[in-house]
Design an enzyme around this catalytic site. Structure first.
Site, PDB file in Angstrom:
ATOM      1  N   GLY A   1       0.853  -1.205  -0.166  1.00  7.16           N
ATOM      2  CA  GLY A   1       0.045  -0.047   0.035  1.00  7.16           C
ATOM      3  C   GLY A   1       0.788   1.221  -0.044  1.00  7.16           C
ATOM      4  N   CYS A   2       2.104   1.102   0.708  1.00  3.51           N
ATOM      5  CA  CYS A   2       2.691   2.307   0.995  1.00  3.51           C
ATOM      6  C   CYS A   2       3.573   2.486  -0.427  1.00  3.51           C
ATOM      7  CB  CYS A   2       3.722   2.213   1.989  1.00  3.51           C
ATOM      8  SG  CYS A   2       2.827   2.373   3.650  1.00  3.51           S
ATOM      9  N   THR A   3       3.927   1.493  -1.071  1.00  2.00           N
ATOM     10  CA  THR A   3       4.578   1.667  -2.477  1.00  2.00           C
ATOM     11  C   THR A   3       3.627   2.304  -3.544  1.00  2.00           C
ATOM     12  OG1 THR A   3       6.073  -0.246  -1.935  1.00  2.00           O
ATOM     13  CG2 THR A   3       5.707   0.318  -4.370  1.00  2.00           C
TER      14      THR A   3
ATOM     15  N   ALA B   1       3.176   5.902  -2.801  1.00  2.00           N
ATOM     16  CA  ALA B   1       4.432   6.772  -2.778  1.00  2.00           C
ATOM     17  C   ALA B   1       4.775   7.029  -4.583  1.00  2.00           C
ATOM     18  CB  ALA B   1       5.733   6.116  -2.252  1.00  2.00           C
TER      19      ALA B   1
END
Length: 159
Positions: free
Chosen positions: A48-50, A53
């Protein structure tokens, strides 16, 4: 955590100084006069963070052309941030908040639910701070996928 600890438009943005991926000190005050999008994410290099970002990376030129600067903040140490920057070719500063003091100041650290399980941790959140240091937009529990498109709509800068 209660909603009373959360920030709202019109509140002053808590100042901070954190290390970036290279260990350099970066302060919110460094961006005085600029409109800054500060987003908090739980952990570098997770799916999710990838997604989130890379969404900011892919929209960075457009956002910057409209006067927005982007800063990402997570509890990760600088080394993990540098690996994330390198692996995803990220072109904006990622800042390390391992003690989660800054996340707490923004109301982005606290109780959250994930698949029905309650835990304490980082709440995916985004803030738009104007050039005088005032919160213009505060979003909590944002979704990673499609976040920048929603943010653009909410700011009235839909492309």
């Amino acid at each position: 955590m209660t909603d009373s600890t959360r920030l709202s438009p019109g509140n002053p943005a808590p100042d901070f100084t954190l290390e970036d991926a290279q260990g350099k000190q970066v302060s919110l005050a460094d961006y005085a006069g600029s409109t800054v999008i500060v987003y908090f994410y739980p952990k570098a290099s997770t799916p999710g963070c990838t997604t989130e970002a890379c969404d900011f990376r892919d929209n960075l030129d457009s956002l910057e052309s409209l006067g927005y600067r982007v800063l990402g903040i997570s509890p990760d140490k600088p080394g993990a941030l540098q690996k994330f920057v390198d692996n995803q070719s990220l072109t904006f500063p990622l800042l390390s908040d391992p003690s989660h003091e800054v996340a707490e100041a923004y109301g982005a650290w606290g109780e959250k639910k994930n698949y029905g399980k309650v835990s304490v941790g980082l709440i995916r959140s985004t803030f738009v701070i104007d050039g005088s240091g005032t919160i213009q937009l505060a979003q909590y529990n944002v979704r990673a996928k499609g976040h920048v498109a929603k943010l653009r709509r909410d700011l009235g800068i839909d492309a």
